[in-house]
Design a protein around this motif. Structure first.
Motif, PDB file in Angstrom:
ATOM      1  N   ALA A   1     -10.956   5.633 -11.711  1.00 24.32           N
ATOM      2  CA  ALA A   1     -10.415   6.946 -11.334  1.00 24.32           C
ATOM      3  C   ALA A   1      -9.024   7.153 -11.938  1.00 24.32           C
ATOM      4  CB  ALA A   1     -10.345   7.070  -9.815  1.00 24.32           C
ATOM      5  N   CYS A   2      -8.641   8.389 -12.071  1.00 21.48           N
ATOM      6  CA  CYS A   2      -7.340   8.787 -12.598  1.00 21.48           C
ATOM      7  C   CYS A   2      -6.210   8.157 -11.778  1.00 21.48           C
ATOM      8  CB  CYS A   2      -7.261  10.306 -12.535  1.00 21.48           C
ATOM      9  SG  CYS A   2      -5.662  10.984 -12.960  1.00 21.48           S
ATOM     10  N   VAL A   3      -5.172   7.678 -12.458  1.00 18.19           N
ATOM     11  CA  VAL A   3      -3.991   7.120 -11.796  1.00 18.19           C
ATOM     12  C   VAL A   3      -3.032   8.258 -11.468  1.00 18.19           C
ATOM     13  CG1 VAL A   3      -2.000   5.601 -12.066  1.00 18.19           C
ATOM     14  CG2 VAL A   3      -4.217   4.906 -12.971  1.00 18.19           C
ATOM     15  N   ILE A   4      -2.629   8.380 -10.189  1.00 18.84           N
ATOM     16  CA  ILE A   4      -1.713   9.448  -9.788  1.00 18.84           C
ATOM     17  C   ILE A   4      -0.301   8.936  -9.516  1.00 18.84           C
ATOM     18  CG2 ILE A   4      -3.555  10.898  -8.876  1.00 18.84           C
ATOM     19  CD1 ILE A   4      -2.636  10.046  -6.048  1.00 18.84           C
ATOM     20  N   GLY A   5      -0.122   7.620  -9.555  1.00 18.26           N
ATOM     21  CA  GLY A   5       1.197   7.036  -9.334  1.00 18.26           C
ATOM     22  C   GLY A   5       1.085   5.526  -9.310  1.00 18.26           C
ATOM     23  N   GLN A   6       2.198   4.872  -9.026  1.00 19.71           N
ATOM     24  CA  GLN A   6       2.164   3.414  -8.923  1.00 19.71           C
ATOM     25  C   GLN A   6       3.216   2.928  -7.946  1.00 19.71           C
ATOM     26  OE1 GLN A   6       2.909   2.079 -12.944  1.00 19.71           O
ATOM     27  NE2 GLN A   6       5.009   1.564 -12.456  1.00 19.71           N
TER      28      GLN A   6
ATOM     29  N   ALA B   1      -6.776   8.378  -7.778  1.00 18.51           N
ATOM     30  CA  ALA B   1      -7.147   9.649  -7.153  1.00 18.51           C
ATOM     31  C   ALA B   1      -8.422   9.528  -6.324  1.00 18.51           C
ATOM     32  CB  ALA B   1      -7.321  10.721  -8.221  1.00 18.51           C
ATOM     33  N   GLU B   2      -9.261   8.550  -6.643  1.00 20.34           N
ATOM     34  CA  GLU B   2     -10.509   8.310  -5.930  1.00 20.34           C
ATOM     35  C   GLU B   2     -10.658   6.803  -5.714  1.00 20.34           C
ATOM     36  OE1 GLU B   2     -13.867  10.071  -7.946  1.00 20.34           O
ATOM     37  OE2 GLU B   2     -12.653  11.760  -8.584  1.00 20.34           O
TER      38      GLU B   2
ATOM     39  N   THR C   1      -3.834   6.308   1.184  1.00 19.11           N
ATOM     40  CA  THR C   1      -2.441   6.566   1.527  1.00 19.11           C
ATOM     41  C   THR C   1      -2.078   7.937   0.970  1.00 19.11           C
ATOM     42  OG1 THR C   1      -0.199   5.649   1.475  1.00 19.11           O
ATOM     43  CG2 THR C   1      -1.469   5.504  -0.575  1.00 19.11           C
ATOM     44  N   TYR C   2      -0.920   8.445   1.329  1.00 17.00           N
ATOM     45  CA  TYR C   2      -0.441   9.690   0.731  1.00 17.00           C
ATOM     46  C   TYR C   2       0.711   9.348  -0.194  1.00 17.00           C
ATOM     47  CZ  TYR C   2      -3.420  12.627   3.488  1.00 17.00           C
ATOM     48  OH  TYR C   2      -4.518  13.222   4.007  1.00 17.00           O
ATOM     49  N   TYR C   3       0.644   9.847  -1.422  1.00 17.08           N
ATOM     50  CA  TYR C   3       1.652   9.591  -2.443  1.00 17.08           C
ATOM     51  C   TYR C   3       2.026  10.922  -3.072  1.00 17.08           C
ATOM     52  CZ  TYR C   3       3.887   7.738  -6.615  1.00 17.08           C
ATOM     53  OH  TYR C   3       4.786   7.455  -7.600  1.00 17.08           O
ATOM     54  N   ASP C   4       3.271  11.295  -2.966  1.00 23.47           N
ATOM     55  CA  ASP C   4       3.744  12.559  -3.553  1.00 23.47           C
ATOM     56  C   ASP C   4       2.934  13.758  -3.067  1.00 23.47           C
ATOM     57  OD1 ASP C   4       6.028  12.811  -5.013  1.00 23.47           O
ATOM     58  OD2 ASP C   4       5.061  12.755  -6.971  1.00 23.47           O
TER      59      ASP C   4
ATOM     60  N   LYS D   1      -3.463  12.571  -1.582  1.00 16.51           N
ATOM     61  CA  LYS D   1      -4.159  11.401  -1.073  1.00 16.51           C
ATOM     62  C   LYS D   1      -4.518  10.514  -2.255  1.00 16.51           C
ATOM     63  CE  LYS D   1      -7.593  10.172   2.343  1.00 16.51           C
ATOM     64  NZ  LYS D   1      -8.570  10.726   3.277  1.00 16.51           N
ATOM     65  N   GLY D   2      -4.237   9.216  -2.121  1.00 16.46           N
ATOM     66  CA  GLY D   2      -4.544   8.268  -3.175  1.00 16.46           C
ATOM     67  C   GLY D   2      -5.148   7.007  -2.581  1.00 16.46           C
ATOM     68  N   TYR D   3      -5.671   6.135  -3.428  1.00 10.13           N
ATOM     69  CA  TYR D   3      -6.379   4.940  -2.979  1.00 10.13           C
ATOM     70  C   TYR D   3      -5.855   3.687  -3.668  1.00 10.13           C
ATOM     71  CZ  TYR D   3      -9.551   8.310  -0.988  1.00 10.13           C
ATOM     72  OH  TYR D   3     -10.077   9.341  -0.256  1.00 10.13           O
ATOM     73  N   LEU D   4      -5.801   2.595  -2.892  1.00 11.66           N
ATOM     74  CA  LEU D   4      -5.342   1.294  -3.365  1.00 11.66           C
ATOM     75  C   LEU D   4      -6.380   0.235  -3.015  1.00 11.66           C
ATOM     76  CD1 LEU D   4      -1.882   1.727  -1.711  1.00 11.66           C
ATOM     77  CD2 LEU D   4      -2.230   1.692  -4.164  1.00 11.66           C
ATOM     78  N   PRO D   5      -6.605  -0.744  -3.901  1.00 12.14           N
ATOM     79  CA  PRO D   5      -7.558  -1.802  -3.569  1.00 12.14           C
ATOM     80  C   PRO D   5      -7.021  -2.684  -2.443  1.00 12.14           C
ATOM     81  CG  PRO D   5      -6.499  -2.267  -5.657  1.00 12.14           C
ATOM     82  CD  PRO D   5      -6.044  -0.908  -5.232  1.00 12.14           C
ATOM     83  N   ALA D   6      -7.873  -3.000  -1.499  1.00 10.09           N
ATOM     84  CA  ALA D   6      -7.463  -3.757  -0.308  1.00 10.09           C
ATOM     85  C   ALA D   6      -6.966  -5.157  -0.635  1.00 10.09           C
ATOM     86  CB  ALA D   6      -8.628  -3.832   0.681  1.00 10.09           C
TER      87      ALA D   6
END
Length: 78
Positions: A36-41, A30-31, A60-63, A66-71
């Motif tokens: 941070a809280c996991v909003i999906g995978q 989420a951040e 990115t946008y998931y469901d 807005k969510g974040y992924l490590p580069a």
């Protein structure tokens, strides 16, 4: 006050990426921080659109959120 609906909100795409991880899946946070809280995978091989960057994290946008992924777990496509 804007009359635009959330579905019509402009979300620019920077580029796309493919997920590659040693575990086979990657949590979407989420951040932009590892606690941070996991909003999906996402799983290895999935392709997604990226909409920005925050330090070593891509957004990115998931469901609809807005969510974040490590580069370091993304293979970027230019």
């Amino acid at each position: 006050m804007s009359s635009r609906s959330p579905a019509s909100t402009y979300r620019p795409t920077v580029h796309t990426a493919t997920i590659e991880t040693p575990t086979g899946w990657l949590p979407i946070r989420a951040e932009p921080r590892s606690t941070a809280c996991v909003i999906g995978q996402l799983t290895d091989g999935e392709v997604l659109s990226l909409c920005g960057r925050c330090g070593s994290w891509f957004a990115t946008y998931y469901d609809g959120r807005k969510g974040y992924l490590p580069a370091d777990c993304l293979v970027l496509h230019y």
